[in-house]
Design a protein around this motif. Sequence first.
Motif, PDB file in Angstrom:
ATOM      1  N   LEU A  56      13.399  -1.070 -18.747  1.00 25.85           N
ATOM      2  CA  LEU A  56      12.654  -2.312 -18.599  1.00 25.85           C
ATOM      3  C   LEU A  56      12.703  -2.789 -17.153  1.00 25.85           C
ATOM      4  CD1 LEU A  56      13.880  -4.184 -21.795  1.00 25.85           C
ATOM      5  CD2 LEU A  56      11.630  -3.155 -21.406  1.00 25.85           C
ATOM      6  N   ALA A  57      11.528  -3.021 -16.580  1.00 25.39           N
ATOM      7  CA  ALA A  57      11.431  -3.463 -15.193  1.00 25.39           C
ATOM      8  C   ALA A  57      10.907  -4.893 -15.133  1.00 25.39           C
ATOM      9  CB  ALA A  57      10.499  -2.542 -14.410  1.00 25.39           C
ATOM     10  N   SER A  58      11.484  -5.683 -14.261  1.00 24.69           N
ATOM     11  CA  SER A  58      11.007  -7.049 -14.057  1.00 24.69           C
ATOM     12  C   SER A  58       9.884  -7.028 -13.023  1.00 24.69           C
ATOM     13  CB  SER A  58      12.144  -7.942 -13.563  1.00 24.69           C
ATOM     14  OG  SER A  58      12.528  -7.559 -12.248  1.00 24.69           O
ATOM     15  N   ILE A  59       9.064  -8.063 -13.037  1.00 29.56           N
ATOM     16  CA  ILE A  59       8.000  -8.169 -12.043  1.00 29.56           C
ATOM     17  C   ILE A  59       8.599  -8.295 -10.648  1.00 29.56           C
ATOM     18  CG2 ILE A  59       7.739 -10.666 -12.297  1.00 29.56           C
ATOM     19  CD1 ILE A  59       4.915  -8.130 -11.578  1.00 29.56           C
ATOM     20  N   ASP A  60       9.739  -8.948 -10.531  1.00 26.59           N
ATOM     21  CA  ASP A  60      10.393  -9.077  -9.226  1.00 26.59           C
ATOM     22  C   ASP A  60      10.800  -7.717  -8.671  1.00 26.59           C
ATOM     23  OD1 ASP A  60      10.163 -11.857  -9.349  1.00 26.59           O
ATOM     24  OD2 ASP A  60      12.134 -12.101 -10.283  1.00 26.59           O
ATOM     25  N   LEU A  61      11.333  -6.857  -9.533  1.00 27.74           N
ATOM     26  CA  LEU A  61      11.728  -5.518  -9.095  1.00 27.74           C
ATOM     27  C   LEU A  61      10.509  -4.695  -8.695  1.00 27.74           C
ATOM     28  CD1 LEU A  61      13.880  -3.377  -8.617  1.00 27.74           C
ATOM     29  CD2 LEU A  61      13.677  -2.747 -11.023  1.00 27.74           C
ATOM     30  N   LEU A  62       9.435  -4.772  -9.485  1.00 22.99           N
ATOM     31  CA  LEU A  62       8.223  -4.021  -9.150  1.00 22.99           C
ATOM     32  C   LEU A  62       7.643  -4.494  -7.826  1.00 22.99           C
ATOM     33  CD1 LEU A  62       6.591  -3.882 -12.681  1.00 22.99           C
ATOM     34  CD2 LEU A  62       7.833  -2.063 -11.504  1.00 22.99           C
ATOM     35  N   GLU A  63       7.616  -5.794  -7.597  1.00 26.59           N
ATOM     36  CA  GLU A  63       7.124  -6.313  -6.318  1.00 26.59           C
ATOM     37  C   GLU A  63       8.003  -5.846  -5.172  1.00 26.59           C
ATOM     38  OE1 GLU A  63       6.968 -10.533  -6.993  1.00 26.59           O
ATOM     39  OE2 GLU A  63       4.909 -10.423  -7.763  1.00 26.59           O
ATOM     40  N   ARG A 100       9.273 -11.938 -18.143  1.00 31.22           N
ATOM     41  CA  ARG A 100       8.139 -11.014 -18.037  1.00 31.22           C
ATOM     42  C   ARG A 100       8.680  -9.635 -17.638  1.00 31.22           C
ATOM     43  NH1 ARG A 100       3.253 -12.005 -13.799  1.00 31.22           N
ATOM     44  NH2 ARG A 100       2.135 -10.080 -14.188  1.00 31.22           N
ATOM     45  N   LEU A 101       8.665  -8.706 -18.604  1.00 28.03           N
ATOM     46  CA  LEU A 101       9.199  -7.368 -18.377  1.00 28.03           C
ATOM     47  C   LEU A 101       8.152  -6.317 -18.723  1.00 28.03           C
ATOM     48  CD1 LEU A 101      12.728  -7.797 -19.981  1.00 28.03           C
ATOM     49  CD2 LEU A 101      12.192  -7.734 -17.546  1.00 28.03           C
ATOM     50  N   TYR A 102       8.376  -5.117 -18.219  1.00 29.35           N
ATOM     51  CA  TYR A 102       7.491  -3.987 -18.464  1.00 29.35           C
ATOM     52  C   TYR A 102       8.337  -2.803 -18.906  1.00 29.35           C
ATOM     53  CZ  TYR A 102       4.409  -6.948 -15.807  1.00 29.35           C
ATOM     54  OH  TYR A 102       3.674  -8.017 -15.375  1.00 29.35           O
ATOM     55  N   LEU A 103       7.905  -2.143 -19.979  1.00 24.93           N
ATOM     56  CA  LEU A 103       8.598  -0.953 -20.472  1.00 24.93           C
ATOM     57  C   LEU A 103       8.031   0.267 -19.778  1.00 24.93           C
ATOM     58  CD1 LEU A 103      10.513   0.484 -22.451  1.00 24.93           C
ATOM     59  CD2 LEU A 103       8.598   0.570 -24.052  1.00 24.93           C
ATOM     60  N   ILE A 104       8.913   1.051 -19.175  1.00 30.56           N
ATOM     61  CA  ILE A 104       8.529   2.291 -18.502  1.00 30.56           C
ATOM     62  C   ILE A 104       9.193   3.426 -19.282  1.00 30.56           C
ATOM     63  CG2 ILE A 104       8.556   3.571 -16.336  1.00 30.56           C
ATOM     64  CD1 ILE A 104       8.732   0.811 -14.944  1.00 30.56           C
ATOM     65  N   PRO A 105       8.448   4.010 -20.250  1.00 25.16           N
ATOM     66  CA  PRO A 105       9.052   4.989 -21.170  1.00 25.16           C
ATOM     67  C   PRO A 105       9.732   6.165 -20.486  1.00 25.16           C
ATOM     68  CG  PRO A 105       6.866   4.372 -21.918  1.00 25.16           C
ATOM     69  CD  PRO A 105       7.049   3.774 -20.556  1.00 25.16           C
ATOM     70  N   LEU A 129      -0.865   4.905 -19.290  1.00 17.56           N
ATOM     71  CA  LEU A 129       0.217   4.867 -20.278  1.00 17.56           C
ATOM     72  C   LEU A 129       1.595   5.164 -19.682  1.00 17.56           C
ATOM     73  CD1 LEU A 129      -1.594   6.587 -23.276  1.00 17.56           C
ATOM     74  CD2 LEU A 129      -1.419   4.143 -22.751  1.00 17.56           C
ATOM     75  N   LEU A 130       1.757   4.871 -18.397  1.00 19.76           N
ATOM     76  CA  LEU A 130       3.059   5.025 -17.763  1.00 19.76           C
ATOM     77  C   LEU A 130       3.922   3.783 -17.934  1.00 19.76           C
ATOM     78  CD1 LEU A 130       1.962   6.761 -14.453  1.00 19.76           C
ATOM     79  CD2 LEU A 130       3.084   7.809 -16.430  1.00 19.76           C
ATOM     80  N   MET A 131       3.288   2.702 -18.426  1.00 24.94           N
ATOM     81  CA  MET A 131       3.984   1.442 -18.564  1.00 24.94           C
ATOM     82  C   MET A 131       3.252   0.590 -19.595  1.00 24.94           C
ATOM     83  SD  MET A 131       4.307  -1.513 -15.701  1.00 24.94           S
ATOM     84  CE  MET A 131       2.605  -1.962 -15.907  1.00 24.94           C
ATOM     85  N   SER A 132       3.986  -0.284 -20.255  1.00 21.93           N
ATOM     86  CA  SER A 132       3.351  -1.271 -21.134  1.00 21.93           C
ATOM     87  C   SER A 132       4.098  -2.588 -21.006  1.00 21.93           C
ATOM     88  CB  SER A 132       3.330  -0.789 -22.585  1.00 21.93           C
ATOM     89  OG  SER A 132       4.637  -0.632 -23.066  1.00 21.93           O
ATOM     90  N   ASP A 133       3.403  -3.661 -21.298  1.00 28.80           N
ATOM     91  CA  ASP A 133       4.016  -4.984 -21.247  1.00 28.80           C
ATOM     92  C   ASP A 133       5.041  -5.106 -22.364  1.00 28.80           C
ATOM     93  OD1 ASP A 133       1.214  -5.076 -20.121  1.00 28.80           O
ATOM     94  OD2 ASP A 133       1.945  -7.025 -19.489  1.00 28.80           O
ATOM     95  N   TRP A 134       6.148  -5.748 -22.082  1.00 25.90           N
ATOM     96  CA  TRP A 134       7.227  -5.956 -23.041  1.00 25.90           C
ATOM     97  C   TRP A 134       7.183  -7.426 -23.429  1.00 25.90           C
ATOM     98  CZ3 TRP A 134      10.195  -2.762 -25.693  1.00 25.90           C
ATOM     99  CH2 TRP A 134      11.377  -3.239 -26.285  1.00 25.90           C
ATOM    100  N   HIS A 135       6.718  -7.707 -24.643  1.00 24.18           N
ATOM    101  CA  HIS A 135       6.497  -9.081 -25.085  1.00 24.18           C
ATOM    102  C   HIS A 135       7.634  -9.626 -25.942  1.00 24.18           C
ATOM    103  CE1 HIS A 135       2.420  -9.114 -23.545  1.00 24.18           C
ATOM    104  NE2 HIS A 135       2.213  -7.953 -24.129  1.00 24.18           N
ATOM    105  N   PHE A 136       8.848  -9.292 -25.611  1.00 26.65           N
ATOM    106  CA  PHE A 136       9.991  -9.770 -26.373  1.00 26.65           C
ATOM    107  C   PHE A 136      10.888 -10.562 -25.422  1.00 26.65           C
ATOM    108  CE2 PHE A 136       8.529  -5.801 -28.201  1.00 26.65           C
ATOM    109  CZ  PHE A 136       8.299  -6.169 -29.508  1.00 26.65           C
ATOM    110  N   GLY A 137      11.175 -11.780 -25.772  1.00 27.13           N
ATOM    111  CA  GLY A 137      12.000 -12.620 -24.914  1.00 27.13           C
ATOM    112  C   GLY A 137      11.147 -13.443 -23.964  1.00 27.13           C
ATOM    113  N   GLU A 138      11.816 -14.227 -23.145  1.00 24.12           N
ATOM    114  CA  GLU A 138      11.143 -15.153 -22.241  1.00 24.12           C
ATOM    115  C   GLU A 138      10.705 -14.500 -20.936  1.00 24.12           C
ATOM    116  OE1 GLU A 138      10.513 -18.432 -22.940  1.00 24.12           O
ATOM    117  OE2 GLU A 138      11.235 -17.972 -24.968  1.00 24.12           O
TER     118      GLU A 138
END
Length: 112
Positions: A32-39, A69-74, A58-67
């Motif tokens: 799981l990557a945060s937007i801050d880390l990606l930036e 903003r995270l991205y799942l990178i399988p 399909l290298l990433m998808s939004d992670w809609h669990f919790g408060e």
Amino acid sequence: IIRDDSQHGFDIGAVTDAGLLSDVNTLIESGLASIDLLEFVWKKREVHFLLDLMRTTLLMSDWHFGEERLYLIPSMLKSSTQARRGGHTSLLQNKADCLFDFSETFCPYGLF
């Protein structure tokens, strides 16, 4: 952002200075990557384009669990030699194991 941390590690000094050490650990441990880390990794250049590109391919998808903003990178998920599934332990050999349980909810749009 997709990397083998044993071959291509992060500059820990720069990551620590940016206050993103826990974000790097979360990426390495759970994919799981945060937007801050990606930036940070993308040096705040073309972030929206790269997010859209990774979603589309399909290298990433939004992670809609919790408060947060995270991205799942399988591809950052680690394979396990033992996986616990429904109370049973199965031995795996270099295979990813994933269990989706929709017994209490529905299958999210776009999963398949």
